[in-house]
Design a protein around this motif. Sequence first.
Motif, PDB file in Angstrom:
ATOM      1  N   GLN A  95      30.153 -18.195   2.439  1.00  0.00           N
ATOM      2  CA  GLN A  95      31.321 -18.897   2.977  1.00  0.00           C
ATOM      3  C   GLN A  95      32.593 -18.096   2.724  1.00  0.00           C
ATOM      4  OE1 GLN A  95      31.201 -22.765   1.177  1.00  0.00           O
ATOM      5  NE2 GLN A  95      29.388 -23.402   2.314  1.00  0.00           N
ATOM      6  N   LEU A  96      32.713 -17.514   1.525  1.00  0.00           N
ATOM      7  CA  LEU A  96      33.884 -16.714   1.183  1.00  0.00           C
ATOM      8  C   LEU A  96      34.001 -15.499   2.106  1.00  0.00           C
ATOM      9  CD1 LEU A  96      36.295 -16.235  -0.657  1.00  0.00           C
ATOM     10  CD2 LEU A  96      34.756 -15.103  -2.268  1.00  0.00           C
ATOM     11  N   GLU A  97      32.875 -14.873   2.379  1.00  0.00           N
ATOM     12  CA  GLU A  97      32.877 -13.723   3.287  1.00  0.00           C
ATOM     13  C   GLU A  97      33.403 -14.124   4.664  1.00  0.00           C
ATOM     14  OE1 GLU A  97      29.629 -10.715   5.291  1.00  0.00           O
ATOM     15  OE2 GLU A  97      29.229 -11.444   3.274  1.00  0.00           O
ATOM     16  N   ASN A  98      32.972 -15.280   5.157  1.00  0.00           N
ATOM     17  CA  ASN A  98      33.451 -15.764   6.457  1.00  0.00           C
ATOM     18  C   ASN A  98      34.956 -16.024   6.439  1.00  0.00           C
ATOM     19  OD1 ASN A  98      30.882 -15.694   7.619  1.00  0.00           O
ATOM     20  ND2 ASN A  98      30.419 -17.782   7.015  1.00  0.00           N
ATOM     21  N   VAL A  99      35.446 -16.618   5.355  1.00  0.00           N
ATOM     22  CA  VAL A  99      36.878 -16.896   5.222  1.00  0.00           C
ATOM     23  C   VAL A  99      37.667 -15.579   5.201  1.00  0.00           C
ATOM     24  CG1 VAL A  99      38.645 -17.777   3.641  1.00  0.00           C
ATOM     25  CG2 VAL A  99      36.617 -19.140   4.123  1.00  0.00           C
ATOM     26  N   LEU A 100      37.182 -14.591   4.453  1.00  0.00           N
ATOM     27  CA  LEU A 100      37.875 -13.307   4.374  1.00  0.00           C
ATOM     28  C   LEU A 100      37.907 -12.600   5.728  1.00  0.00           C
ATOM     29  CD1 LEU A 100      36.611 -12.032   0.908  1.00  0.00           C
ATOM     30  CD2 LEU A 100      38.891 -12.876   1.488  1.00  0.00           C
ATOM     31  N   GLN A 101      36.823 -12.682   6.469  1.00  0.00           N
ATOM     32  CA  GLN A 101      36.794 -12.075   7.804  1.00  0.00           C
ATOM     33  C   GLN A 101      37.834 -12.728   8.715  1.00  0.00           C
ATOM     34  OE1 GLN A 101      32.727 -12.394   9.140  1.00  0.00           O
ATOM     35  NE2 GLN A 101      32.049 -10.652   7.915  1.00  0.00           N
ATOM     36  N   LYS A 102      37.936 -14.059   8.637  1.00  0.00           N
ATOM     37  CA  LYS A 102      38.937 -14.765   9.447  1.00  0.00           C
ATOM     38  C   LYS A 102      40.347 -14.388   9.021  1.00  0.00           C
ATOM     39  CE  LYS A 102      36.026 -18.709  10.549  1.00  0.00           C
ATOM     40  NZ  LYS A 102      35.782 -20.149  10.361  1.00  0.00           N
ATOM     41  N   GLY A 103      40.570 -14.275   7.712  1.00  0.00           N
ATOM     42  CA  GLY A 103      41.876 -13.879   7.204  1.00  0.00           C
ATOM     43  C   GLY A 103      42.268 -12.492   7.676  1.00  0.00           C
ATOM     44  N   THR A 109      46.883 -10.056   4.223  1.00  0.00           N
ATOM     45  CA  THR A 109      46.559  -9.030   3.231  1.00  0.00           C
ATOM     46  C   THR A 109      45.723  -9.651   2.113  1.00  0.00           C
ATOM     47  OG1 THR A 109      48.501  -9.474   1.864  1.00  0.00           O
ATOM     48  CG2 THR A 109      48.759  -7.864   3.672  1.00  0.00           C
ATOM     49  N   LYS A 110      45.213  -8.779   1.256  1.00  0.00           N
ATOM     50  CA  LYS A 110      44.462  -9.237   0.084  1.00  0.00           C
ATOM     51  C   LYS A 110      45.341 -10.151  -0.766  1.00  0.00           C
ATOM     52  CE  LYS A 110      42.228  -7.318  -4.035  1.00  0.00           C
ATOM     53  NZ  LYS A 110      41.885  -6.062  -4.731  1.00  0.00           N
ATOM     54  N   GLU A 111      46.586  -9.758  -0.938  1.00  0.00           N
ATOM     55  CA  GLU A 111      47.525 -10.558  -1.727  1.00  0.00           C
ATOM     56  C   GLU A 111      47.759 -11.928  -1.098  1.00  0.00           C
ATOM     57  OE1 GLU A 111      48.046  -7.285  -0.877  1.00  0.00           O
ATOM     58  OE2 GLU A 111      47.543  -6.531  -2.879  1.00  0.00           O
ATOM     59  N   ASP A 112      47.867 -11.969   0.239  1.00  0.00           N
ATOM     60  CA  ASP A 112      48.028 -13.245   0.951  1.00  0.00           C
ATOM     61  C   ASP A 112      46.839 -14.164   0.674  1.00  0.00           C
ATOM     62  OD1 ASP A 112      50.409 -12.396   2.200  1.00  0.00           O
ATOM     63  OD2 ASP A 112      49.335 -11.651   3.974  1.00  0.00           O
ATOM     64  N   MET A 113      45.644 -13.580   0.718  1.00  0.00           N
ATOM     65  CA  MET A 113      44.432 -14.369   0.507  1.00  0.00           C
ATOM     66  C   MET A 113      44.360 -14.868  -0.938  1.00  0.00           C
ATOM     67  SD  MET A 113      42.971 -14.594   3.457  1.00  0.00           S
ATOM     68  CE  MET A 113      41.336 -15.165   3.067  1.00  0.00           C
ATOM     69  N   ILE A 114      44.676 -13.975  -1.895  1.00  0.00           N
ATOM     70  CA  ILE A 114      44.635 -14.366  -3.310  1.00  0.00           C
ATOM     71  C   ILE A 114      45.640 -15.484  -3.581  1.00  0.00           C
ATOM     72  CG2 ILE A 114      45.148 -13.562  -5.656  1.00  0.00           C
ATOM     73  CD1 ILE A 114      43.868 -10.855  -4.805  1.00  0.00           C
ATOM     74  N   GLU A 115      46.823 -15.363  -2.989  1.00  0.00           N
ATOM     75  CA  GLU A 115      47.845 -16.398  -3.171  1.00  0.00           C
ATOM     76  C   GLU A 115      47.338 -17.757  -2.681  1.00  0.00           C
ATOM     77  OE1 GLU A 115      52.445 -17.401  -1.780  1.00  0.00           O
ATOM     78  OE2 GLU A 115      51.512 -15.521  -1.167  1.00  0.00           O
TER      79      GLU A 115
END
Length: 125
Positions: A95-103, A109-115
Amino acid sequence: MNILISSTKKEPLFQQIMDQIKAQIFSGELKEGDALPSMRQLAKDLKVSVITTKRAYEELEKGGYLVSAVGKGTFVAGEDPEILKEWQISELEIQLENVLQKGKKLGLTKEDMIERIEIYYEEEL
C-alpha cells in the motif's frame, strides 16, 4: 464470514474477495482451522462466477493464507503471530508503494511525503 463486493470498484472481484478474507485473518475474525465456504457456495452467496472465487482461493492458498483438503474443504492456514505480523507488514508495504507512486506522479518530493506521513501519524485514528 462476511464479504461485500462492488462492481463499481477498480479492483477485480477476486481481489476484493482476497483482500477481505486477508483482513479477517489479520483481525483474528478468521482463525487457524476455520472452514471457509466452498467455492460454489461463496460464488452463489456473492452472485459471482465460480471462477472468481476459485481464483481468490487459489491465490490465498499460494500466499499461505489458506489450505485446501480434497473432499474436506478450505481452511485458514495456521501460522504463528510473528508470521502473521510479517504478512501484515508486507501488505502495508504494498500500500505504501502505491501511495508513493501516486505522490511522485503529483510531483511531491520525499520531504512532502514525509511531512504528510508525520501529520497523519500524529493524528488519532
